[in-house]
Design an enzyme around this catalytic site. Structure first.
Site, short mmCIF file in Angstrom:
data_model
loop_
_atom_site.label_atom_id
_atom_site.label_comp_id
_atom_site.label_asym_id
_atom_site.label_seq_id
_atom_site.Cartn_x
_atom_site.Cartn_y
_atom_site.Cartn_z
N TYR A 67 0.87 -1.18 0.00
CA TYR A 67 0.00 0.00 0.00
C TYR A 67 0.90 1.23 0.00
O TYR A 67 1.52 1.57 1.00
CB TYR A 67 -0.89 0.04 1.24
CG TYR A 67 -1.94 -1.04 1.33
CD1 TYR A 67 -2.28 -1.83 0.25
CD2 TYR A 67 -2.61 -1.27 2.54
CE1 TYR A 67 -3.26 -2.82 0.35
CE2 TYR A 67 -3.59 -2.24 2.65
CZ TYR A 67 -3.90 -3.01 1.56
OH TYR A 67 -4.87 -3.99 1.68
N PRO A 216 -16.27 -3.88 2.47
CA PRO A 216 -17.56 -4.21 3.09
C PRO A 216 -18.71 -3.33 2.62
O PRO A 216 -19.87 -3.69 2.83
CB PRO A 216 -17.29 -4.01 4.59
CG PRO A 216 -16.18 -3.00 4.64
CD PRO A 216 -15.31 -3.34 3.45
N LEU A 217 -18.39 -2.21 1.98
CA LEU A 217 -19.44 -1.34 1.44
C LEU A 217 -19.53 -1.44 -0.08
O LEU A 217 -20.18 -0.63 -0.72
CB LEU A 217 -19.20 0.11 1.86
CG LEU A 217 -19.24 0.37 3.37
CD1 LEU A 217 -18.95 1.83 3.67
CD2 LEU A 217 -20.58 -0.05 3.96
N GLY A 218 -18.89 -2.46 -0.65
CA GLY A 218 -19.02 -2.71 -2.07
C GLY A 218 -17.81 -2.29 -2.87
O GLY A 218 -17.08 -1.37 -2.51
#
Length: 298
Positions: A67, A216-218
């Site tokens: 990252y 987790p939110l797409g």
């Protein structure tokens, strides 16, 4: 104890190998620049987000040396070192970034070892709570997978990591891995709109392995928009005094006790929203409504 620590306490905790962590953690990926490459948009805010997460009870942070590359681990060290004794830092290996930011495989056994050592050096620690073998593409488990797993087993035996995890895997790969060693966590794409890893979640639940849904939110953006702009989530949120994002995160926590969340953000405002999702409790009516509108595809 801060108000937000009190907010995440009701979600409880779960084991991550030899560690026990609160079920609402923090994924640090978004702290890097756009496309997870280069320096952050706002370095000072990135440091404040990390400190606020820990101050508000988070003791599970997910990261990776690629990252940035290196940027996110450097931020974690600057913000949090010396680390709290109960802070589980989990990383992943098997990828690298080139000079223009492309994500490339770095998954030969010796490269996995190098990835672990690079994480340790940048974070300024001698041991990681867990390291995930992040598979880059779907594949049938075979000898190569076994050799990759063996490299992580050696790192654990030598005290560089406490636990071995897997990421972006199939149930078949999980079953092959647990026949060879202890697996402490699995990270797979999973959210309201994409439940294709349900069989992996169920296997983890049966075996007491932490399941950590990433995005987790797409993902990609179109799927995320589908969730966050859903009139169903908006209506449930209005009834439960929660945002659509909080409903989506609460749904994940509600699925099984071994689900650990690591939602990411660049801002303290969004961090607070994510932490407060732990206090959102779904009832039978809201569960049924979400099941009708976001059915599982088997």
């Amino acid at each position: 104890m801060s108000d937000h620590t009190q907010a995440i306490e009701p979600a409880g905790s779960f084991t991550l190998g030899s560690w026990r962590v609160r079920r609402v953690g923090y994924g640090a990926m978004q702290l890097a620049g756009d496309n997870v490459f280069g320096p952050p948009r706002d370095r000072d805010e990135a440091l404040r987000v990390l400190r606020a997460a820990v101050e508000n009870g988070v003791n599970h942070i997910d990261t990776a040396q690629y990252y940035g590359p290196g940027i996110v681990n450097e931020l974690i060290r600057e913000a949090l070192y010396p680390y709290p004794a109960d802070l589980a830092i989990v990383s992943k290996v098997a990828a690298r970034r080139d000079a223009v930011g492309a994500v490339l495989p770095f998954d030969e056994p010796h490269q996995l070892r190098q990835g672990i050592e690079d994480n340790l050096a940048t974070l300024g620690i001698s041991r990681l709570a867990a390291v995930n073998l992040r598979l880059m593409a779907p594949s049938a488990p075979g000898k190569r997978f076994d050799l990759q797993l063996a490299a992580l087993i050696r790192a654990r035996e030598e005290g560089l990591i406490d636990g071995i995890g897997l990421s972006n895997i199939s149930r078949q790969q999980l079953l092959r891995a647990v026949d060879q060693t202890e697996i402490v966590c699995v990270q797979n794409l999973f959210n309201l709109a994409d439940q294709s890893s349900l069989d992996v979640l169920e296997e983890c639940t049966d075996r007491g392995i932490a399941f950590v849904p990433f995005c987790p939110l797409g993902w990609p953006r179109g799927v995320q928009n589908q969730i966050l702009t859903s009139p169903v989530l908006a209506a449930l949120g209005a009834r439960m005094q929660a945002t659509p994002a909080q409903i989506a995160l609460a749904w994940l926590l509600d699925l099984a006790p071994n689900v650990l969340l690591i939602p990411g953000t660049r801002t303290r405002t969004h961090l607070t929203e994510n932490l407060d999702a732990a206090a959102v409790k779904l009832d039978e009516a809201s569960r049924a409504e979400l099941t009708r509108n976001f059915p599982t595809a088997r």
